[in-house]
Write a protein that holds these residues in place. Sequence first.
Motif, PDB file in Angstrom:
ATOM      1  N   GLY A   1       0.798  -1.212   0.000  1.00 19.78           N
ATOM      2  CA  GLY A   1       0.000   0.000   0.000  1.00 19.78           C
ATOM      3  C   GLY A   1       0.831   1.262   0.000  1.00 19.78           C
ATOM      4  O   GLY A   1       1.825   1.400  -0.705  1.00 19.78           O
ATOM      5  N   ILE A   2       0.408   2.217   0.817  1.00 22.40           N
ATOM      6  CA  ILE A   2       1.049   3.521   0.864  1.00 22.40           C
ATOM      7  C   ILE A   2       2.485   3.444   1.374  1.00 22.40           C
ATOM      8  O   ILE A   2       3.311   4.308   1.093  1.00 22.40           O
ATOM      9  CB  ILE A   2       0.207   4.477   1.742  1.00 22.40           C
ATOM     10  N   VAL A   3       2.779   2.396   2.127  1.00 21.92           N
ATOM     11  CA  VAL A   3       4.131   2.242   2.661  1.00 21.92           C
ATOM     12  C   VAL A   3       5.145   2.062   1.516  1.00 21.92           C
ATOM     13  O   VAL A   3       6.183   2.720   1.461  1.00 21.92           O
ATOM     14  CB  VAL A   3       4.200   1.055   3.633  1.00 21.92           C
ATOM     15  N   GLY A   4       4.826   1.155   0.600  1.00 24.42           N
ATOM     16  CA  GLY A   4       5.725   0.933  -0.530  1.00 24.42           C
ATOM     17  C   GLY A   4       5.852   2.162  -1.401  1.00 24.42           C
ATOM     18  O   GLY A   4       6.948   2.464  -1.909  1.00 24.42           O
ATOM     19  N   PHE A   5       4.763   2.900  -1.591  1.00 27.01           N
ATOM     20  CA  PHE A   5       4.820   4.126  -2.369  1.00 27.01           C
ATOM     21  C   PHE A   5       5.725   5.160  -1.707  1.00 27.01           C
ATOM     22  O   PHE A   5       6.495   5.861  -2.377  1.00 27.01           O
ATOM     23  CB  PHE A   5       3.410   4.694  -2.543  1.00 27.01           C
TER      24      PHE A   5
ATOM     25  N   ILE B   1      10.825   8.211  -1.631  1.00 27.41           N
ATOM     26  CA  ILE B   1      12.052   8.675  -0.975  1.00 27.41           C
ATOM     27  C   ILE B   1      13.288   8.177  -1.719  1.00 27.41           C
ATOM     28  O   ILE B   1      14.248   8.925  -1.940  1.00 27.41           O
ATOM     29  CB  ILE B   1      12.067   8.214   0.494  1.00 27.41           C
ATOM     30  N   SER B   2      13.278   6.921  -2.132  1.00 26.38           N
ATOM     31  CA  SER B   2      14.426   6.354  -2.847  1.00 26.38           C
ATOM     32  C   SER B   2      14.644   7.056  -4.183  1.00 26.38           C
ATOM     33  O   SER B   2      15.779   7.382  -4.553  1.00 26.38           O
ATOM     34  CB  SER B   2      14.216   4.848  -3.061  1.00 26.38           C
ATOM     35  N   ALA B   3      13.566   7.314  -4.923  1.00 26.78           N
ATOM     36  CA  ALA B   3      13.690   7.983  -6.219  1.00 26.78           C
ATOM     37  C   ALA B   3      14.203   9.411  -6.051  1.00 26.78           C
ATOM     38  O   ALA B   3      15.058   9.874  -6.819  1.00 26.78           O
ATOM     39  CB  ALA B   3      12.340   7.985  -6.940  1.00 26.78           C
ATOM     40  N   PHE B   4      13.711  10.114  -5.042  1.00 26.83           N
ATOM     41  CA  PHE B   4      14.176  11.480  -4.788  1.00 26.83           C
ATOM     42  C   PHE B   4      15.672  11.491  -4.461  1.00 26.83           C
ATOM     43  O   PHE B   4      16.426  12.328  -4.978  1.00 26.83           O
ATOM     44  CB  PHE B   4      13.372  12.082  -3.639  1.00 26.83           C
ATOM     45  N   ALA B   5      16.106  10.549  -3.628  1.00 24.15           N
ATOM     46  CA  ALA B   5      17.525  10.482  -3.271  1.00 24.15           C
ATOM     47  C   ALA B   5      18.382  10.165  -4.494  1.00 24.15           C
ATOM     48  O   ALA B   5      19.461  10.748  -4.675  1.00 24.15           O
ATOM     49  CB  ALA B   5      17.738   9.435  -2.179  1.00 24.15           C
TER      50      ALA B   5
END
Length: 465
Positions: free
Chosen positions: A189-193, A198-202
């Motif tokens: 759910g929202i956790v994976g999103f 966060i990973s993509a932004f980093a």
Amino acid sequence: AAGASTPALRAAAASASAPSDFGRAAGLGLGVMALAAAGASRKTARKAQEMAKLPKHMQPVDTAKYPVYAPGPSGVPKLPQLVGDWPVPLPGSYKACLTMVGPDVETACEVGKPWDPLGLSKLYDRNFDFNGNMTYPHVQWLRESELKHGRCAMLAIVGIFAQQSFHIDGYPEAPWYEALKTCYDNPAGIVGFGIAQISAFAMVIEGAYFPKDSWVGQMDREPGDLGFDPLKLAKDAESMKSMQLKELKNGRLAMMAFMSCVVGHYLPGSVPGVSALPRPTAETKGPAFCGATASSANQDSKTAVKYTTQTILPSLAWIKTGVKASELQPTELRALTLAGNDVLIGKTEAGALFCVGNLCPHIGTPMSEGADVIGDVIVCPLHGSSFQVSNGELIDWCVSPPVIGPLTGLIVEKKNLLVFECRQGGFLGSGEVEVLVDTNAKKAYEANYWKGLLDAQGKDDGTYY
């Protein structure tokens, strides 16, 4: 005659004015060459434009910018290890530190004098003192790391306290020190999103502003400057400097606060105000034998050997080492024990004979286990302390590995290396190497031990035992 010659003259003039076959061919060849040159020029310009669009690491390397350095102590040329779009390293880390914002605050240091007790800003310049390898980073890389860790710590500390005030639906309810693990264990759910966001932004930030050239101090931007100022807080140079200092100080404070939370969690009661709860103590139990402590019968003890607690004076003597100077090569070292003294004999790069103590004055590391001789300097293999072999003078104290080495150096007083006089015996120096040592050194060391032991027994009266 005049009428007859007029047509001939006209024909001659016409033939002279008309181009010959040779001239026509030459003109055609020049035209072809001009067209070919123009085409080649356009092709070269197009290729240059295409190469300019490529990343720097894919462009051809100009080898003229990478001169072969002078051979080092080992005789191997110091070829630069950084090629492609990496610039040639140049010294100047400490000078760059003097121009940065904030190295002289927080500790009320003298203005313009950085607070750097571990000497991290000087490590980069040390690369050029010996072998030219870029082992240590430039102060640009250190400042970039400080700002990055400070920003992450500010986000982390805000997240720790914000979690106690409100909760976002869909995310698991867990304490801050278990929240990340809980999210990774249940990424539905929202956790994976959120994790993906966060990973993509980093990844985007790291890829766009990767501080590659900061390691050698030639980054094309100021450390930490990502060009992100949507509120236009930095209106001029003065306000920019003020905001930089505020971010730096808040980042440092956030790093200390985050570490306090971590330490307070794993060591309860160690940080006031953060999990300051007393540790649970085990229930005390009485000793064996129904509360009585077993006692052993008092027995008189005697020392098996006679020792003295009197002051032992030095007794110097020339001791042969069993090694000839001709057997030693430049920079070679030999460890020996002479009359209880651990010594290290060797030669400098110039072939000069020397003898020093084998134990580093820092924590007693044997210098014979991998020490380097560079010129007339010997470098400890463990923490990189360096000394002059002629007089034992300290040059650098515990410089490696970074952070750990200087930290260990803070707990031990700086000392010079012990130096022994040495000479070549025999006729015209053809014999063994001889070292002037104190033959009573071991006895004097043991006397201090026995003095304390016998004094505890009330038997220290300066006589023999």
